[in-house]
Design a protein around this motif. Structure first.
Motif, short mmCIF file in Angstrom:
data_model
loop_
_atom_site.label_atom_id
_atom_site.label_comp_id
_atom_site.label_asym_id
_atom_site.label_seq_id
_atom_site.Cartn_x
_atom_site.Cartn_y
_atom_site.Cartn_z
N GLY A 2 -7.73 59.57 -45.16
CA GLY A 2 -7.99 60.16 -43.85
C GLY A 2 -6.70 60.46 -43.12
N ALA A 3 -6.82 61.30 -42.08
CA ALA A 3 -5.67 61.59 -41.24
C ALA A 3 -5.21 60.31 -40.54
CB ALA A 3 -6.03 62.65 -40.21
N THR A 4 -6.15 59.43 -40.25
CA THR A 4 -5.80 58.18 -39.54
C THR A 4 -4.75 57.39 -40.32
OG1 THR A 4 -8.07 58.14 -38.75
CG2 THR A 4 -6.80 56.12 -38.45
N TYR A 60 -5.62 61.11 -29.05
CA TYR A 60 -6.52 60.47 -30.02
C TYR A 60 -6.16 58.99 -30.06
CZ TYR A 60 -8.93 59.46 -34.35
OH TYR A 60 -9.76 58.93 -35.28
N ASN A 102 -1.03 67.24 -31.08
CA ASN A 102 -2.35 67.42 -31.70
C ASN A 102 -2.88 68.79 -31.27
OD1 ASN A 102 -5.61 65.98 -30.90
ND2 ASN A 102 -4.97 67.05 -32.73
N ASN A 115 -8.09 67.04 -29.60
CA ASN A 115 -9.22 66.18 -29.27
C ASN A 115 -8.76 65.26 -28.13
OD1 ASN A 115 -11.33 64.35 -29.19
ND2 ASN A 115 -10.88 63.42 -31.18
N ASP A 174 -0.81 66.52 -35.62
CA ASP A 174 -2.16 66.22 -36.09
C ASP A 174 -2.96 67.51 -35.96
OD1 ASP A 174 -4.82 65.48 -36.17
OD2 ASP A 174 -4.55 63.66 -34.98
N VAL A 209 -5.96 68.28 -37.62
CA VAL A 209 -7.19 68.06 -38.40
C VAL A 209 -8.27 69.11 -38.11
CG1 VAL A 209 -6.80 65.57 -38.67
CG2 VAL A 209 -8.23 66.38 -36.80
N TYR A 210 -8.19 69.77 -36.94
CA TYR A 210 -9.19 70.81 -36.62
C TYR A 210 -8.63 72.21 -36.86
CZ TYR A 210 -11.44 66.81 -34.45
OH TYR A 210 -12.00 65.57 -34.24
N SER A 222 -7.00 66.93 -42.42
CA SER A 222 -8.11 66.11 -42.92
C SER A 222 -9.19 67.02 -43.48
CB SER A 222 -8.70 65.28 -41.79
OG SER A 222 -9.83 64.57 -42.26
N LYS A 226 -13.07 67.03 -41.61
CA LYS A 226 -13.55 67.95 -40.57
C LYS A 226 -13.94 69.28 -41.20
CE LYS A 226 -11.77 64.84 -37.86
NZ LYS A 226 -12.61 63.83 -37.27
N LYS A 239 -13.01 60.37 -46.11
CA LYS A 239 -11.68 59.94 -45.71
C LYS A 239 -10.57 60.47 -46.63
CE LYS A 239 -10.90 57.51 -42.67
NZ LYS A 239 -10.65 57.87 -41.24
N1 PMP Z 1 -6.99 63.03 -35.41
C1 PMP Z 1 -7.88 63.51 -34.55
C2 PMP Z 1 -7.42 64.32 -33.40
C3 PMP Z 1 -9.26 63.26 -34.74
O1 PMP Z 1 -10.15 63.73 -33.87
C4 PMP Z 1 -9.66 62.51 -35.86
C5 PMP Z 1 -11.13 62.19 -36.13
N2 PMP Z 1 -11.91 61.90 -35.05
C6 PMP Z 1 -8.69 62.01 -36.73
C7 PMP Z 1 -7.35 62.31 -36.47
C8 PMP Z 1 -9.04 61.16 -37.89
O2 PMP Z 1 -9.31 61.88 -39.04
P1 PMP Z 1 -9.78 61.12 -40.37
O3 PMP Z 1 -11.25 60.87 -40.25
O4 PMP Z 1 -9.43 62.06 -41.46
O5 PMP Z 1 -9.02 59.83 -40.46
#
Ligand code: PMP
Length: 370
Positions: free
Chosen positions: A77-79, A103, A148, A152, A180, A182-183, A211, A214, A222
């Protein structure tokens, strides 16, 4: 909010995940990978076919060659990519800057790296970058800036002039940037997502995080990734190796295939137009309820000012709305370092089926008379 939504049998527009199934071609590829016994550890920094697919997709989109051997890392995951990058780039005595609202993993990952987290606030309705505020936050201790876009919870897509001035500052003050994105595939209207790393002089100092969760509506898989120069990837990999070591092999194999199919089949354009229809459906529902959402350029979130309902905080409003209206939203104060100072807004997620959004629309209409 998800727990409260279950307790009150509310329509959940809170947590950010799709409530509709991801595409069949992605699911089929994972089943095939499992049946082909691709079930043992992957190479720590990522299944070669997936790194190749990520590099090819970036190369096509931005006309910039990326070396899958050294410039792409697959993470859980990006996390995990954000966490590992902060561990790699920042430590005790360093400062990390991010735009607020942020985030929620950013401050946690920063503090776990031993560094100080410093937010720079963006303001509604356009959440514009104020370079003066950013400039004032940078000190000799600043090591990393987190960006980001699409953002988000606000849905903001940073514009080219904003990114150019941001880049100029990062270069002048010799800062690393973690973006970041991811979107990146979910944008609307005239908003164009521009990866910061593609601006002149920025590749060397930028780690771009993505990621597949999304883009392919498979948030539970993940599978995230980072793209950037070999030096930054090598630092990231040295942490990633001891955090998760490797991400799930069959899902990596499947995502590699999915990315090629998506490119050839027009999947990304379809994704955008489906999300645009959901965005319009929820926008209309909020308007019927007397809530005017702030304009967005991307992501799958809408935020609206809910201060007229007279609650002191967005948390109180969201709790009341779950109970009395039967719709769950997220209080964006969770994305502020000092929640009590956040504006009173609510964040609604439209990564939901038409059925869910229509049900929410009917219930939200009850807000109009409140
Ligand atoms: N960054 C942002 C801005 C997000 O909104 C999210 C998911 N809510 C993530 C990272 C996490 O992405 P992942 O599920 O791939 O860990």
């Amino acid at each position: 909010m998800s727990r409260l939504a279950r307790e009150h049998d509310a329509v959940n527009l809170g947590q950010g995940f799709p409530d509709f199934p991801g595409p069949d071609f992605v699911k089929t590829a994972a089943v095939a990978a499992i049946n082909a016994d691709r079930n043992q550890y992957a190479i720590s920094h990522g299944e070669p076919s997936l790194r190749q697919a990520i590099a090819a997709s970036w190369g096509t989109a931005h006309d910039l060659p990326v070396d899958p051997a050294t410039e792409v890392t697959v993470t859980s995951g990006a996390t995990e990519a954000i966490f590992a990058a902060l561990q790699a780039f920042a430590g005790s005595g360093d400062e990390v800057i991010a735009f607020e609202p942020f985030y929620d993993s950013y401050p946690a990952a920063t503090v776990l790296a031993g560094a100080m987290f410093l937010p720079v606030r963006l303001h509604p309705p356009d959440w514009a970058l104020t370079l003066e505020a950013l400039e004032a936050a940078v000190t000799p201790q600043t090591r990393v800036i987190l960006l980001n876009t699409p953002h988000n919870p606000t849905g903001k897509v940073f514009t080219r002039p904003e990114l150019e001035s941001f880049a100029e500052l990062a270069m002048r003050r010799d800062l690393l940037v973690i973006t970041d994105e991811v979107y990146d595939q979910i944008t609307f209207g005239h908003a164009t997502h521009l990866p910061l790393a593609t601006l002149p002089g920025m590749w060397e100092r930028t780690l771009t995080i993505g990621s597949t969760g999304k883009t392919f509506s498979m948030t539970g898989w993940k599978i995230g990734y980072a793209i950037g120069p070999g030096t930054l990837n090598s630092a990231l990999r040295s942490v990633h190796q001891f955090v998760t070591f490797a991400s799930a092999t069959p899902f990596q194999v499947a995502m590699a295939e999915a990315m090629y199919v998506a490119q050839e089949s027009g999947y990304y354009e379809q994704l955008r137009s489906e999300y645009d229809a959901r965005r319009r459906l929820l926008t209309n529902g909020l308007r019927d309820a007397g809530l005017e959402p702030f304009p967005i350029g991307g992501s799958y979130f809408l935020t609206a000012d809910v201060s007229r309902f007279g609650f002191d905080t967005d948390v109180e409003f969201c709790r009341w709305m779950v109970r009395e209206i039967g719709v769950a939203a997220v209080p964006p104060s969770a994305f502020y370092l000092e929640p009590a100072t956040a504006p009173v807004l609510a964040r609604f997620c439209f990564a939901k089926s038409d059925q869910t959004l229509n049900e929410a629309r009917e219930r939200l209409a009850r807000l109009a008379s409140r």
